[in-house]
Design an enzyme around this catalytic site. Structure first.
Site, PDB file in Angstrom:
ATOM      1  N   ASP A  46      14.460   4.254  32.901  1.00 36.28           N
ATOM      2  CA  ASP A  46      13.087   3.869  32.637  1.00 36.28           C
ATOM      3  C   ASP A  46      12.930   2.355  32.736  1.00 36.28           C
ATOM      4  OD1 ASP A  46      10.549   5.153  31.492  1.00 36.28           O
ATOM      5  OD2 ASP A  46      10.850   3.477  30.102  1.00 36.28           O
ATOM      6  N   ASN A  47      11.951   1.913  33.514  1.00 38.55           N
ATOM      7  CA  ASN A  47      11.629   0.480  33.590  1.00 38.55           C
ATOM      8  C   ASN A  47      12.842  -0.452  33.724  1.00 38.55           C
ATOM      9  OD1 ASN A  47       8.838   0.552  33.535  1.00 38.55           O
ATOM     10  ND2 ASN A  47       8.750   0.634  31.301  1.00 38.55           N
ATOM     11  N   ASP A  56       4.285   1.199  19.242  1.00 35.48           N
ATOM     12  CA  ASP A  56       5.343   2.104  18.779  1.00 35.48           C
ATOM     13  C   ASP A  56       6.702   1.787  19.403  1.00 35.48           C
ATOM     14  OD1 ASP A  56       4.368   2.835  21.250  1.00 35.48           O
ATOM     15  OD2 ASP A  56       4.647   4.993  20.941  1.00 35.48           O
ATOM     16  N   GLU A  72      13.424   3.835  37.929  1.00 32.52           N
ATOM     17  CA  GLU A  72      11.983   4.028  37.776  1.00 32.52           C
ATOM     18  C   GLU A  72      11.330   2.661  37.630  1.00 32.52           C
ATOM     19  OE1 GLU A  72      10.023   3.644  34.701  1.00 32.52           O
ATOM     20  OE2 GLU A  72       8.320   4.968  35.010  1.00 32.52           O
ATOM     21  N   GLN A 111      14.937   0.953  24.834  1.00 30.67           N
ATOM     22  CA  GLN A 111      13.924   0.370  23.966  1.00 30.67           C
ATOM     23  C   GLN A 111      13.984   1.168  22.671  1.00 30.67           C
ATOM     24  OE1 GLN A 111      10.777   1.076  26.705  1.00 30.67           O
ATOM     25  NE2 GLN A 111      10.374   3.145  25.955  1.00 30.67           N
ATOM     26  N   LYS A 119       2.126   7.401  18.314  1.00 33.87           N
ATOM     27  CA  LYS A 119       0.848   7.624  18.985  1.00 33.87           C
ATOM     28  C   LYS A 119       0.408   9.075  18.817  1.00 33.87           C
ATOM     29  CE  LYS A 119       0.481   3.442  20.556  1.00 33.87           C
ATOM     30  NZ  LYS A 119       0.319   2.952  21.902  1.00 33.87           N
ATOM     31  N   LYS A 179       3.042  13.648  27.143  1.00 32.05           N
ATOM     32  CA  LYS A 179       3.713  12.527  26.493  1.00 32.05           C
ATOM     33  C   LYS A 179       3.386  12.467  25.007  1.00 32.05           C
ATOM     34  CE  LYS A 179       2.200   9.345  29.446  1.00 32.05           C
ATOM     35  NZ  LYS A 179       2.023   8.039  30.125  1.00 32.05           N
ATOM     36  N   TYR A 180       2.221  13.041  24.630  1.00 38.62           N
ATOM     37  CA  TYR A 180       1.783  12.906  23.243  1.00 38.62           C
ATOM     38  C   TYR A 180       1.538  14.227  22.528  1.00 38.62           C
ATOM     39  CZ  TYR A 180       0.895   8.468  25.516  1.00 38.62           C
ATOM     40  OH  TYR A 180       1.038   7.339  26.268  1.00 38.62           O
TER      41      TYR A 180
END
Lengths: 659, 659
Positions: free
Chosen positions: A385-386, A349, A414, A314, A254, A527-528
């Site tokens: 995360d998640n 992504d 999270e 992930q 991204k 983040k990007y």
């Protein structure tokens, strides 16, 4: 006897029920931290009118025998026993109770004597109980009991013999040697997971290492992050949490502001983990080497801080797992691997891992080895995360395995999802959990939510971690209400919960611009892209944050949640609450003006009765934020808060001196 | 895989928890009556975003297969399913849930289509699911599924193929044939004890048969009691409860007013059971023969009433058990048998039974045979005296045994003791239980108590039986407040609870004189002497009682307790509450003036929102006691109650007619 034994559940007369603390009948552990006083309560009763004797039996893992502590009757058949949980370990407890024959006899004897009844035959019965106990006893107790049994059998007047029989000291002797006939054992296998104190009391600071370079436009590293440690330490944080530090994928990377079109220099999202440079056990070369990372961990430890890393299971399409274990991913009907999505949203992504793969055993072991790898590098705190998109049973297994080797390990969940899922993840083993705090901005919803979290069974396993902001969430309240909003949210987070965190320096510098109206995404999100922050800026909240964190360290009341109670205050714009230490000695009252624009005032009701302060007694409150002292008296006291000066009181209440 | 399987509790992804109704994790049965709609609820959720399918599985004892009813999502992961419990039997239920692969796929497809995404590959995946299901299906369903799979695979435009794929009718077909992979079963063994309606809805009338003689001074009999049946029937009672009917002991027999000195003619307390004329399986010859008793039972049945007897497991010193089984009694140190006492109180005419005797198995079987004996004489309702002084496990065993042979048997627990003991006895199997109602005379304590009984888990197993008076309890409120007090207490008892009783004719004749000031004992209590009652007296409440019992029979709302809710009314002297039938159609509002001396008035708030009545819609309430009609409108309505006329409204609310 036909048909009697088969149908008979139990001849035991005592009932032990409604045991606390207990989670799902003992299925999940109750959480405590080392040094806590564990309070066990139960309803215990029997038919008839017998006196009961009740004990808590407990032991630390590895101990073979049981330790024992007596329970006392509170009221209405409710009993309580207490013990200290020391050390980082799992405790188990049970409850044992039996009809206390001697105390029943002694109580009745007292009543008979008071009613002037002849007690000669009763004394015979009592002396028999004492004599039996003397045979069970050893040493001095045996002699003491024998001597008392003798006295009760003498040919003295019953009044004289009764004097010995009704003594409390005799009952205590009998407690030690009494029979436990009719004993009932309550054993749900309830475990108490005793963690280190930081599992409950912690202040987190989230930082992108790549934005720590001393000059703008350069990529920060673990080494440049080390240079930031004094700054984070001065603000009083104890956990430095880094977003994923692994190689970032190239495929579908991204661009700035989550654009699907990327610039050549765009570094990509750290959550798109894995490239030809490695996966979850590797570090992004742009950040440095594994050795550099270990140096950061060490440097933090030297300042009584520790580094938390992000566990995000992930993969980017370039992750080595994709080639080596294509069976760990979900394939579509056309043979392609399914990328992450929550229809209609797509995350091109990222490939989610398929936990239902046939090869799940190898997968789970590999993922566990990832966490173990970082534990071996000295990491003891993991932000996950998640977790709610992976099976609960996976987390229960993984956290159990890691904590077996690293009992100090702390896992933060999270999961921003439905409440029952969040609670269940906490049961499964997470030490701390993100909450809805980020979206709770009003008095009624904060009150309702934190009453649920701290005053119901949920508090036994769910430890809230409050975040006014995260890289994913710039709440509307922060976008539109200026500096007072940041102060308000920071003080709420730091005082409503023993654990909280901020995503900085965006937070202390008051970063408030959203990507677009209606979005909670930051404009120019880290983040990007890389950011360069001037943390020395005049408007920074660093001094206030440092003050609040110091107050938290100095006051035991702010280091736990179970004593939280909301106080009456006749203005919907001001929320007020009180916290105390477990022993009740440290008392903190917080009042926060939720209106970031206008001065608000009202009358706050101090629960004097519970604090054992008389209506006519003046008492002092000391505002720990601005060092002001107020002399208050009576229940109702006036507060007035100007958000442009300081929107909150954090008051230490000093009890009046006693003679 | 080393260490993986051993530590892994379960790979199942779904969680089913907080299941209702459930008592102590399935340890005790939930109580219902035949015809009830059983509502099962649970929190059911999983990781991720899958749609779930949830079912209640249930069966009646003796059935081998399970019946199935779907559960629907309410809100916040809470699911509900319902089924009817028919017949007097024990039901068992479980819950089954699994991720619904097809509905998950269908939901996502709809979102993808709405977002304009290409769904060609998704249609391939969906058709595969449908095709697989067609292989599992038989008959027309197989054809239907095959045809839809074909259509989804045609070379038509994806839009056209999607039309078939998103149809609800296809999802329903798939529900029937869908795979249940990942199924989780929740099975706590929870039983639902379905009793006959009278277990929940009953009106008791307690009567001493020895006081039924047509002329004063003579000993009444079962035969003279038969002559009273029309009177009891006209008042609308359905259970005629007799104190113990067995031979009465001579030794230490109590005289009038519980005097330790007895007159020659004093009949003694019926609870001092047993003499040389027999024990618990015999009738007092003064009352007649066993045949006479059976005639009474038959005669009652002919009037749709039934006879309840008193099960008091204790013995007079003259009971045959004392000679035949001295080991069933507690012996003192001097060899004498211990009489009943609660130090310093003594009951010299009664020996308690020692349930802890070594010979307990023989004892328990004998006591069970007593209840069985009376069941064989046609008795189906048993009022049990002081069950809390015998082991809980004894009652659980005994009631289970008797109900196995006589499923219609009803047991009423007369335990006036601490609340947890009373509740536990109900769990152990008693259909109904005495309560503290007798001592609850104020709005706040009635509200608090009946909220606890009807709006918490307690309602699942504890059915309150309300008694304004008993032979043991003439409450102060009745002693000092004249006729209005009796009317007030009677209406409260009959409308707060579906089951209630009075001890008559003392009640309807307003007997109010205590033995001495401060005592709750009746002067000239029937427990110790014969009485002669003139039930035709002008001041009798019999007409009012008959009216109230008729209203109870005509209104389903008054035949259950779970819909009870208290209503706001701005006067502490008037209590107001509402009850509805399970379907919500029948609505009764009761308002009672608790002040027996003065007229009280106030504004009562009708919960129009819940009744789905608009603020501007007039509605009618009909007072079922005095036949008055009122037209009300809006939430707040005025009530005024004169205790000397009628201290209560029992209002039937008629909803406005709908177009």
């Amino acid at each position: 006897m036909p048909g009697l034994k088969g149908e008979l559940k139990s001849r035991r007369r005592l009932v032990i029920e409604k045991v606390q603390p207990e989670v799902d009948g003992g299925r999940f552990a109750v959480k405590r931290v080392s040094g806590d006083l564990v309070r066990v309560e139960a309803d215990i009763f029997t038919d008839g009118h017998d006196e009961l004797a009740c004990r808590v039996l407990y032991r630390r893992e590895g101990e073979t025998g049981w330790r024992e502590t007596p329970m006392a009757l509170l009221v209405n058949d409710r009993w309580r026993g207490e013990f200290y949980a020391d050390g980082i370990a799992t405790y188990t407890y049970m409850i044992e109770a039996w009809p206390d024959r001697f105390r029943t006899w002694q109580r009745d004897l007292r009543k008979r004597i008071a009613a002037g009844q002849d007690v000669a035959v009763e004394l015979m019965e009592g002396s028999r109980l004492v004599r039996e106990a003397s045979h069970r006893a050893t040493g001095d107790d045996a002699l003491r009991l024998e001597q008392r049994a003798d006295a009760m059998e003498k040919d003295w007047a019953p009044e004289l013999r009764s004097e010995i029989a009704v003594e409390e000291s005799l009952a205590e002797l009998m407690d030690r040697q009494g029979d436990r006939q009719g004993k009932v054992l309550y054993d749900s296998g309830q475990r108490i997971l005793v963690e280190r104190e930081r599992a409950r009391f912690s202040a987190w600071y989230e930082l992108f290492p790549r934005s720590t370079a001393p000059v703008a436009g350069k990529h920060g590293t673990f080494r440049t992050t080390i240079a930031w440690l004094p700054y984070v330490e001065q603000m009083g944080f104890d956990i430095l949490y880094l977003p994923p530090i692994h190689p970032i994928g190239e495929t579908n990377r991204k661009g700035k502001n989550n654009s699907v079109v990327r610039g050549a220099d765009d570094p990509g999202s750290p959550w798109a983990i894995g490239s030809h440079e490695g996966g979850h056990k590797d570090v992004d070369p742009a950040l440095g080497t594994l050795e550099d990372f270990r140096a950061l961990v060490e440097a933090a430890r030297g300042r009584d801080m520790e580094v938390a890393i992000d566990i995000a299971f992930q993969a980017s399409p370039d992750h080595p797992y994709v080639k080596e274990h294509p069976e760990w991913f979900k394939h579509r009907a056309d043979g392609s691997i399914r990328f992450a999505e929550n229809p209609p949203k797509r995350y091109e992504d990222i490939y989610p891992i398929d936990f239902e793969t046939e090869d799940w055993q190898a997968l789970w072991l590999e993922l566990e080895s990832v966490v173990r790898f970082w534990a071996e590098q000295g990491v003891r705190v993991f932000r996950v995360d998640n977790p709610h998109t992976k099976p609960f049973s996976f987390w229960e297994w993984l956290i159990g395995r890691i904590k077996a080797g690293y009992p100090e390990a702390i896992f933060l969940s999270e999961a921003f999802t439905r409440p029952k899922t969040m609670y269940y993840l906490a049961k499964a083993g997470f030490s701390q959990s993100y909450t809805y705090f980020t979206w709770r901005n009003q008095k009624w919803d904060l009150t309702q939510y934190f009453t649920e979290l701290t005053q119901t069974e949920i508090r036994e396993y769910f430890r809230p971690s409050l975040w006014p902001n995260t890289p994913d969430i710039l709440n509307e309240y922060l976008q539109h209400n200026g500096r007072p909003a940041f102060v308000i949210r920071m003080i709420l987070a730091a005082t409503l919960s023993a654990s909280y965190g901020i995503y900085g320096p965006a937070f202390e510098l008051g970063e408030s611009q959203a990507r677009e109206p209606g979005s909670e995404e930051y404009l120019h999100s880290e983040k990007y892209e890389l950011r360069h922050w001037d943390v020395t800026a005049e408007h920074s909240l660093r001094e206030l944050i440092a003050r609040v964190n110091r107050v938290r360290r100095e006051h035991a009341a702010l280091q736990r949640n179970d004593t939280l109670r909301f106080l009456e205050l006749n203005n919907e714009q001001i929320i007020a609450y009180m916290k105390t230490s477990q022993d009740g000695e440290d008392v903190i009252i917080v009042a926060v003006n939720l209106d970031p624009h206008a001065t608000q005032s009202g009358w706050l009701r101090v629960p004097l009765l519970d604090l054992e302060i008389g209506d006519a007694e003046p008492y002092q409150v000391h505002d720990l934020l601005d060092d002001a002292y107020y002399s208050w008296q009576g229940e109702w006291n006036y507060v007035e808060l100007n958000p442009h000066v300081l929107p909150a009181h954090v008051l230490h209440l000093k009890r009046p001196a006693r003679r």
